[in-house]
Design a protein around this motif. Structure first.
Motif, short mmCIF file in Angstrom:
data_model
loop_
_atom_site.label_atom_id
_atom_site.label_comp_id
_atom_site.label_asym_id
_atom_site.label_seq_id
_atom_site.Cartn_x
_atom_site.Cartn_y
_atom_site.Cartn_z
N LEU A 118 30.38 40.99 40.72
CA LEU A 118 31.67 41.18 41.36
C LEU A 118 32.84 40.81 40.46
CD1 LEU A 118 30.62 39.93 44.88
CD2 LEU A 118 31.69 42.13 44.41
N TRP A 151 27.48 37.38 50.17
CA TRP A 151 28.43 38.25 49.47
C TRP A 151 27.71 39.25 48.57
CZ3 TRP A 151 31.92 33.68 47.55
CH2 TRP A 151 32.74 33.24 48.61
N ASN A 152 26.78 38.74 47.77
CA ASN A 152 26.07 39.62 46.83
C ASN A 152 25.26 40.69 47.57
OD1 ASN A 152 26.87 38.67 44.27
ND2 ASN A 152 25.48 36.93 44.43
N HIS A 155 27.60 43.22 49.18
CA HIS A 155 28.15 44.08 48.13
C HIS A 155 27.19 45.23 47.82
CE1 HIS A 155 28.91 44.80 43.64
NE2 HIS A 155 29.87 45.42 44.30
N SER A 158 27.22 47.80 50.48
CA SER A 158 28.46 48.59 50.56
C SER A 158 28.36 49.93 49.84
CB SER A 158 29.64 47.78 50.00
OG SER A 158 29.54 47.63 48.59
N PHE A 180 34.77 45.38 49.74
CA PHE A 180 34.56 45.57 48.31
C PHE A 180 35.13 46.91 47.84
CE2 PHE A 180 31.03 43.19 50.20
CZ PHE A 180 31.12 41.99 49.49
N ASN A 183 32.96 47.28 42.01
CA ASN A 183 32.40 46.00 41.56
C ASN A 183 33.39 44.85 41.65
OD1 ASN A 183 29.85 47.09 40.96
ND2 ASN A 183 30.57 47.82 38.98
N PHE A 185 35.84 42.32 44.64
CA PHE A 185 36.29 42.03 45.99
C PHE A 185 37.60 42.79 46.24
CE2 PHE A 185 33.79 38.09 45.42
CZ PHE A 185 33.11 38.05 46.63
N CYS A 188 38.75 39.02 50.64
CA CYS A 188 37.83 37.93 50.96
C CYS A 188 38.64 36.76 51.51
CB CYS A 188 37.03 37.49 49.73
SG CYS A 188 35.82 36.20 50.08
#
Length: 274
Positions: A118, A151-152, A155, A158, A180, A183, A185, A188
């Motif tokens: 990210l 989060w990962n 992502h 997404s 997202f 790659n 954010f 957040c």
């Protein structure tokens, strides 16, 4: 003094013990392929009126997993976060920036680590006494905030389909909202939510901020939802595509998803990694 979130001084073949510290909650877990659910999970009853450091000291006298001789540990902690783009990160100024952005945590140890996928650096702080207790008992320590595995994982989710997506992760009486853009954010932030209508308010406010389409785009909810049926019913008055992430389906019926009480972030860590 600025410190990094990882301090690997030894390499061991034994798995890394995971300590999760949330809002007045604590648990211990470790991977074990031979176990029925693939991990050993041990929640610990936190005593109110004393610090988390004092609670952890007490846990070393009674918790089974803490007394099995693990020398490597990952501490997943619920802490306020400052996210920075990698290209703007400067370790010489990050502590000042953190305390400027996040107030009320003076005197704590500021840690950071990189999220390569990210292009971001996660900056957070830890109580000095708590860190000392951990360092005194383990030779190899790593720290990260509880939302990192989520989060990962979100992502990666997404990228499925063509619709834009916004995610909300409920944990520790809070709600993290993330979105997202390839790659990075796009958004957040974390919000304290005591009732499901609090969550509705913040979700719809951010949805409008991001200029998402109420007919085409998607809102995905994960974690320990507040009054799930009422929450989703209220949201669907304004957003057509509202989905609740089911860990069992999300992780292909992995045995770990059947462990009652296991937080979604710990589950995600063991299934998907950091």
């Amino acid at each position: 003094m600025q410190q990094t979130a990882a301090n690997s001084s030894t390499v061991a073949k034994r798995p890394r013990l995971v300590i999760r510290m949330g809002n007045k909650t604590m648990s211990f877990s470790v991977a074990d392929a031979a176990a029925e659910k693939q991990i050993h999970y041990e929640p610990f009853t936190v005593r109110s009126g004393i610090s988390m450091a004092a609670n952890l000291r007490e846990a070393f006298h009674s918790a089974e997993l803490l007394n099995k001789g693990y020398d490597r540990v990952l501490v997943m902690i619920d802490a306020p976060v400052l996210l920075m783009p990698i290209e703007e990160f400067d370790k010489d100024t990050v502590e000042v920036l953190y305390h400027h952005a996040i107030t009320g945590h003076d005197g704590e140890v500021v840690l950071h680590y990189v999220l390569p996928s990210l292009n971001a650096v996660v900056v957070f702080s830890v109580n000095k006494d708590l860190k000392l207790v951990v360092d005194d008992h383990f030779a190899d320590t790593k720290w990260m905030v509880v939302s990192t595995p989520v989060w990962n994982h979100l992502h990666q989710r997404s990228f499925t389909g063509n619709r834009r997506k916004m995610y909300a992760y409920f944990h520790d009486k809070r709600m993290d909202i993330v979105a997202f853009d390839k790659n990075r954010f796009k958004f957040c932030n974390s919000y304290e939510v005591g009732k499901y209508m609090d969550a509705v308010y913040f979700l719809l406010y951010v949805w409008k901020q991001l200029a998402l389409d109420s007919q085409k785009d998607e809102l995905h909810l994960a974690g320990t939802l507040l009054d799930k049926d009422s929450l989703t019913a209220e949201l669907r008055k304004y957003v057509q595509n509202v989905y609740v992430i089911n860990p069992t389906a999300d992780f292909n019926r992995a045995p770990i998803t059947q462990l009652k009480g296991l937080p979604y972030d710990v589950m995600t860590y063991f299934v998907k990694g950091r």
